[in-house]
Design a protein around this motif. Structure first.
Motif, PDB file in Angstrom:
ATOM      1  N   ILE A   4       6.252   7.580  11.526  1.00  0.00           N
ATOM      2  CA  ILE A   4       5.922   6.319  10.864  1.00  0.00           C
ATOM      3  C   ILE A   4       6.544   6.320   9.477  1.00  0.00           C
ATOM      4  CG2 ILE A   4       4.061   4.892   9.957  1.00  0.00           C
ATOM      5  CD1 ILE A   4       2.256   6.059  12.108  1.00  0.00           C
ATOM      6  N   ALA A   5       7.289   5.280   9.174  1.00  0.00           N
ATOM      7  CA  ALA A   5       7.838   5.087   7.839  1.00  0.00           C
ATOM      8  C   ALA A   5       6.916   4.131   7.087  1.00  0.00           C
ATOM      9  CB  ALA A   5       9.243   4.511   7.927  1.00  0.00           C
ATOM     10  N   PHE A  10       4.849  -2.201   6.709  1.00  0.00           N
ATOM     11  CA  PHE A  10       3.810  -1.441   7.401  1.00  0.00           C
ATOM     12  C   PHE A  10       2.486  -1.532   6.658  1.00  0.00           C
ATOM     13  CE2 PHE A  10       1.394   2.488   7.967  1.00  0.00           C
ATOM     14  CZ  PHE A  10       1.191   2.462   9.328  1.00  0.00           C
ATOM     15  N   VAL A  11       2.532  -1.395   5.331  1.00  0.00           N
ATOM     16  CA  VAL A  11       1.316  -1.465   4.526  1.00  0.00           C
ATOM     17  C   VAL A  11       0.699  -2.860   4.615  1.00  0.00           C
ATOM     18  CG1 VAL A  11       0.398  -1.314   2.179  1.00  0.00           C
ATOM     19  CG2 VAL A  11       2.021   0.388   2.991  1.00  0.00           C
ATOM     20  N   LEU A  16      -3.489  -6.484   6.433  1.00  0.00           N
ATOM     21  CA  LEU A  16      -3.845  -7.718   7.142  1.00  0.00           C
ATOM     22  C   LEU A  16      -4.667  -7.422   8.392  1.00  0.00           C
ATOM     23  CD1 LEU A  16      -0.508  -9.669   6.728  1.00  0.00           C
ATOM     24  CD2 LEU A  16      -2.694 -10.207   5.656  1.00  0.00           C
ATOM     25  N   SER A  17      -4.352  -6.329   9.070  1.00  0.00           N
ATOM     26  CA  SER A  17      -5.122  -5.942  10.257  1.00  0.00           C
ATOM     27  C   SER A  17      -6.560  -5.612   9.889  1.00  0.00           C
ATOM     28  CB  SER A  17      -4.485  -4.739  10.945  1.00  0.00           C
ATOM     29  OG  SER A  17      -3.199  -5.042  11.388  1.00  0.00           O
ATOM     30  N   PHE A  51       1.926 -13.913  10.610  1.00  0.00           N
ATOM     31  CA  PHE A  51       3.038 -14.808  10.930  1.00  0.00           C
ATOM     32  C   PHE A  51       4.140 -14.722   9.868  1.00  0.00           C
ATOM     33  CE2 PHE A  51      -0.024 -17.489  13.546  1.00  0.00           C
ATOM     34  CZ  PHE A  51       0.488 -17.038  14.746  1.00  0.00           C
ATOM     35  N   VAL A  52       3.758 -14.548   8.607  1.00  0.00           N
ATOM     36  CA  VAL A  52       4.760 -14.382   7.559  1.00  0.00           C
ATOM     37  C   VAL A  52       5.548 -13.097   7.801  1.00  0.00           C
ATOM     38  CG1 VAL A  52       5.079 -13.950   5.088  1.00  0.00           C
ATOM     39  CG2 VAL A  52       3.546 -15.759   5.840  1.00  0.00           C
ATOM     40  N   LEU A  53       4.863 -12.027   8.196  1.00  0.00           N
ATOM     41  CA  LEU A  53       5.561 -10.774   8.501  1.00  0.00           C
ATOM     42  C   LEU A  53       6.532 -10.944   9.668  1.00  0.00           C
ATOM     43  CD1 LEU A  53       2.761  -8.072   8.190  1.00  0.00           C
ATOM     44  CD2 LEU A  53       4.648  -8.513   6.626  1.00  0.00           C
ATOM     45  N   LEU A  54       6.228 -11.846  10.579  1.00  0.00           N
ATOM     46  CA  LEU A  54       7.106 -12.100  11.724  1.00  0.00           C
ATOM     47  C   LEU A  54       8.182 -13.138  11.411  1.00  0.00           C
ATOM     48  CD1 LEU A  54       4.438 -12.168  14.562  1.00  0.00           C
ATOM     49  CD2 LEU A  54       6.178 -10.425  14.166  1.00  0.00           C
TER      50      LEU A  54
END
Length: 172
Positions: A4-5, A10-11, A16-17, A51-54
């Motif tokens: 994992i980087a 990722f953060v 958000l999760s 959605f922003v991350l996607l």
């Protein structure tokens, strides 16, 4: 075992999760409906962040505008306009709590196993314009003008009907 980087993406995904999971757990755990709506709005905002991350900025904007804003406000107004009686909630029995915990852990185990054993295809580089919002806007106002306008008329009629029904209920 895990490679994992720790990048900013990722953060952000992890934060958000956590916001979405905590909001969902609070949504089903809290007893006051207004607090439940606020927890649900936190889930909607976390989903907009996903959605922003996607790179789906338009969908994120609509998520915040429609769900986190309008639906939450509509639910709060609905709660405020109706009469509620304080009623005693029946406490869950220990057997039901145990079965629910076993079911939740089983579901987590099945999902974890399915995710770990699935092989995902390599993503292909994005070909085309990076301005998703512009493409959706052009399509909406050229190819789908009539359905868009009919939807606006339908929503206006529904809004007027809701006001008439609320006013009629308040007069009685």
């Amino acid at each position: 075992m895990f490679n994992i980087a720790f990048t900013g993406e990722f953060v952000a995904f992890f934060v958000l999760s956590v916001i979405m999971i905590c909001g969902a757990v609070l949504m089903i755990s809290l007893e006051k409906v207004v607090h439940m709506v606020i927890s649900m709005a936190a889930v909607f905002l976390g989903l907009a962040g996903m959605f922003v991350l996607l790179e789906a900025e338009f969908v994120a904007f609509v998520q915040v505008l429609i769900y986190a804003g309008a639906v939450s406000i509509l639910m709060i107004f609905g709660i405020m306009m109706t009469k509620h009686q304080q009623e005693e909630r029946e406490k869950a029995k220990p057997l039901h709590e145990t079965l629910a915990a076993v079911g939740a852990l089983s579901l987590f185990g099945i999902l974890f196993y399915a995710i770990r054993t699935t092989t995902f295809p390599e993503p292909t580089p994005f070909q085309g314009s990076h301005d998703n919002t512009m493409a959706i806007g052009e399509l909406l106002y050229t190819g789908y003008v009539i359905p868009f306008e009919l939807l606006s008329v339908l929503l206006t009629v529904a809004f007027i009907g809701a006001i008439v029904l609320a006013k009629k209920g308040a007069d009685e």
